[in-house]
Motif scaffolding. Structure first.
Motif, PDB file in Angstrom:
ATOM      1  N   SER A   1       0.438  -0.939  -0.435  1.00  0.00           N
ATOM      2  CA  SER A   1       0.263   0.137   0.236  1.00  0.00           C
ATOM      3  C   SER A   1       0.848   1.088  -0.275  1.00  0.00           C
ATOM      4  N   GLU A   2       0.580   1.656  -1.367  1.00  0.00           N
ATOM      5  CA  GLU A   2       1.147   3.370  -0.874  1.00  0.00           C
ATOM      6  C   GLU A   2       1.666   4.076   0.209  1.00  0.00           C
ATOM      7  N   SER A   3      -0.097   4.282   0.300  1.00  0.00           N
ATOM      8  CA  SER A   3      -0.381   5.322   1.332  1.00  0.00           C
ATOM      9  C   SER A   3      -0.272   4.445   2.520  1.00  0.00           C
ATOM     10  N   GLN A   4       0.335   3.192   3.023  1.00  0.00           N
ATOM     11  CA  GLN A   4       0.278   2.792   4.612  1.00  0.00           C
ATOM     12  C   GLN A   4       1.145   2.122   4.789  1.00  0.00           C
TER      13      GLN A   4
ATOM     14  N   SER B   1      -7.736   4.558  -7.484  1.00  0.00           N
ATOM     15  CA  SER B   1      -6.607   4.911  -6.974  1.00  0.00           C
ATOM     16  C   SER B   1      -5.758   6.704  -7.233  1.00  0.00           C
ATOM     17  N   CYS B   2      -4.866   7.015  -6.650  1.00  0.00           N
ATOM     18  CA  CYS B   2      -4.239   8.823  -6.459  1.00  0.00           C
ATOM     19  C   CYS B   2      -5.136   9.188  -8.388  1.00  0.00           C
ATOM     20  N   MET B   3      -5.528   9.898  -8.628  1.00  0.00           N
ATOM     21  CA  MET B   3      -6.289  10.661  -9.616  1.00  0.00           C
ATOM     22  C   MET B   3      -5.234  11.706 -10.603  1.00  0.00           C
TER      23      MET B   3
ATOM     24  N   THR C   1       2.085   7.348 -10.162  1.00  0.00           N
ATOM     25  CA  THR C   1       2.674   6.616 -10.765  1.00  0.00           C
ATOM     26  C   THR C   1       1.759   5.325 -10.805  1.00  0.00           C
ATOM     27  N   ALA C   2       0.571   4.958 -10.130  1.00  0.00           N
ATOM     28  CA  ALA C   2      -0.874   4.675 -10.678  1.00  0.00           C
ATOM     29  C   ALA C   2      -1.361   4.522 -11.646  1.00  0.00           C
ATOM     30  N   SER C   3      -1.833   6.173 -11.974  1.00  0.00           N
ATOM     31  CA  SER C   3      -2.123   5.722 -13.279  1.00  0.00           C
ATOM     32  C   SER C   3      -1.327   5.795 -14.211  1.00  0.00           C
TER      33      SER C   3
HETATM   34 FE1  FES Z   1      -2.309   3.629  -4.010  1.00  0.00          FE
HETATM   35 FE2  FES Z   1      -1.981   6.797  -5.017  1.00  0.00          FE
HETATM   36  S1  FES Z   1      -2.133   5.584  -2.836  1.00  0.00           S
HETATM   37  S2  FES Z   1      -2.272   4.436  -5.771  1.00  0.00           S
END
Ligand code: FES
Length: 576
Positions: free
Chosen positions: A87-90, A196-198, A202-204
């Motif tokens: 998890s990028e945020s956690q 995901s981050c909009m 990186t996710a997009s």
């Molecule tokens: Fe999950 Fe950015 S924190 S896509």
């Protein structure tokens, strides 16, 4: 490309009347499955990174249900299984530390389970590359379904992207110009739906890479997570994977050299994240395609960025979808001879068949080719005695006045050292200095944290300085920008020249010439390296020990040195 002469792999588990087949079928039947699901139809794994600790992927269980509909409709039998979900945020210290662990989980799950094809469900930054890496090592039929981006962030009428306004809000709260209630309301307005981050973070970027590689369906990257068309796409993916499994169209048929070249050019046109460099090289190495940093530089060099998305632009992924999405970008590349049109996608159609009729509906969001956001959208790969194996920079995020620059180094030996001293009144720094950060690479951090875009010293910010050259062996968040040179290889903790930069050394950067030179003689560098001992933080777990012992340098994608290209899946020993 089909291999229909080969029997389905799952028959090794379920065919016949022996003890082994009895047991495999019987235990599955405790879930209420009828006899005929084991009659020879393809067994489709749904490899899911759903997790409430990965909020970007928390809706993937719902989408998996739609995938199952599609699999049933096409005559397959779907079986969902979970895998590790970085998890990028956690996740601390950084989700990147766990990308390779997740890839191993995916690979070994696929190897050990009786499946004939797999739908990979991903969204958050590291979940996408880890799933593709794991599946690539197994080389069986695969489709990736991205979770899709969140709806646009909206706070007090202002459109905000994931992470783009956070620093400002924190500063305003601390300065007393923003109330606590408004601060908490901003948290909710900033992340207001599943997904995901909009931004084009990186996710997009990775969702776009999947679509560009042909591994995802048309519009996989941009359909918002909560748009009903994301459910349609999931169901269609379920239908498609059954055909791929029946015809034995393995992932290696999709992930060809041509597909990677398409993805690199798409990355340039969308202004994608520098993290994609690491991930695509790691995936390519697993599937046995030769892909190097130099390919990134060469292929993206003359591709302009035509998508105007945050962090460096104005719009967000929801806007991108309504403007026509990635197919418009790929059509533009294809019309200029910058796309391998015949590359095959998971639908069986070529890339060109998929995108040739794409229409643009908003030319502010997706610009015309001759009216780009940035003329140079690719990834610049710099080399020199400071980065013998390369370093990367995103020219579209850099300041043109710093493209050719000579400055004195201000060195920080770790990110903790940087935090301690960056705002010290006596720090010897001015706007021409070059900030150098050591020991944040794959081994030094470990996990190669996203700290390469170091904030500028407060005293320079107050003077109006907005950008300086920064050099490190770290990564940078896809939502960040600036004249930031990243991924220096070899890293400082590996004894790369970055470890031997001292305060006051002159450094020459020439982005057009692609050079990064430390103006220190070889003899002096050799003297400084005598008795070198890497500066490494304590190891907290067995996995971290494994990681540090086996992670490759950034130019090779930071995969494990033992995780080389795909191996056959066909032979499985039976333990009972
Ligand atoms: Fe999950 Fe950015 S924190 S896509």
């Amino acid at each position: 490309m089909s291999k229909t002469d080969k029997p389905l792999r799952s028959r090794q588990w379920y065919e016949g009347n022996g003890k082994s087949a009895f047991m495999h079928r019987s235990w599955m039947k405790n879930q209420g499955m009828p006899d005929d699901v084991f009659d020879g139809r393809p067994i489709i794994g749904i490899c899911n990174t759903w997790s409430e600790m990965t909020p970007c992927n928390a809706h993937l269980r719902d989408l998996a249900e739609k995938v199952k509909f599609g699999v049933y409709e096409a005559g397959g039998f779907p079986v969902e299984f979970p895998v590790l979900s970085p998890s990028e945020s956690q996740s601390r210290p950084t989700a990147m530390l766990y990308r390779n662990l997740a890839a191993m989980d995916v690979e070994e799950s696929i190897r050990s389970y009786p499946i004939d094809g797999v739908v990979l469900m991903a969204g958050c930054d590291k979940t996408t590359p880890s799933l593709v890496m794991g599946a690539a090592s197994c080389d069986l039929p695969a489709i990736l379904v991205s979770g899709g981006p969140m709806l646009n962030g909206v706070v007090k009428g202002e459109r905000v992207g994931s992470g783009t306004a956070v620093f400002r809000w924190v500063e305003e709260l601390n300065a007393g110009t923003m109330s606590q209630a408004d601060f908490l309301a901003a948290e909710a307005g900033h992340s207001r739906s599943a997904g995901s981050c909009m931004t084009m973070g990186t996710a997009s970027t990775m969702a776009a890479m999947v679509e560009a590689l042909g591994l995802g369906l048309f519009q996989n990257a941009a359909i918002p997570a909560v748009d009903s068309r994301r459910k349609q796409l999931s169901q269609m993916a379920g239908r498609e994977i059954v055909g791929l499994a029946k015809n034995r169209v393995d992932i290696s048929s999709i992930l060809t050299r041509e597909a990677f070249e398409n993805a690199i050019r798409v990355n340039a046109a969308i202004g994608g994240s520098t993290n994609a460099v690491l991930h695509l090289i790691a995936i390519a190495r697993r599937i046995g395609v030769e892909l190097t940093l130099d390919d990134w530089d060469r292929l993206g060099r003359d591709v302009p960025t035509i998508v105007d998305l945050m962090p460096s632009g104005r719009f967000l992924m929801e806007d991108f979808y309504y403007a026509g999405g990635l197919p418009v970008v790929m059509r533009a590349l294809g019309e200029r001879g910058l796309l391998h049109r015949d590359a095959i996608t998971v639908t069986g159609q070529t890339v060109w068949e998929q995108v040739r009729d794409a229409e643009v509906y908003d030319k502010e969001v997706i610009r015309n080719w001759d009216n780009p956001i940035r003329e140079q959208g690719g990834i610049a790969v710099l080399r020199g005695n400071l980065a013998p194996r390369g370093a990367v920079l995103k020219p579209s995020a850099a300041s043109p006045n710093l493209f050719k620059h000579r400055g004195k180094a201000v060195v920080f030996s770790s990110i903790e050292d940087y935090y301690k001293r960056i705002n010290a009144a006596d720090l010897d720094v001015d706007e021409n200095s070059i900030l150098v950060l050591q020991n944040c690479g794959p081994k030094g951090y470990p996990g190669m944290a996203e700290v390469g875009n170091m904030g500028l010293p407060k005293k320079l910010l107050e003077k109006g300085v907005r950008d300086m050259i920064r050099i490190s062996d770290a990564r940078m968040s896809g939502t960040a920008y600036g004249t930031v040179i990243l991924h220096v290889a070899p890293e400082a903790a590996e004894g790369g020249p970055l470890a031997f930069v001292r305060n006051g050394d002159w450094i020459d950067v020439d982005i057009e010439a692609r050079t990064l030179h430390l103006d220190v003689s070889d003899a002096e560098l050799a003297r400084r390296s005598e008795g070198f001992e890497p500066q490494l933080p304590p190891i907290n777990s067995g996995y971290q020990r494994l990681y540090r012992s086996h992670v490759e340098q950034a130019d090779l994608g930071c995969d494990f040195d033992f995780a080389d290209e795909s191996r056959p899946l066909s032979v499985q020993r039976i333990s009972h």
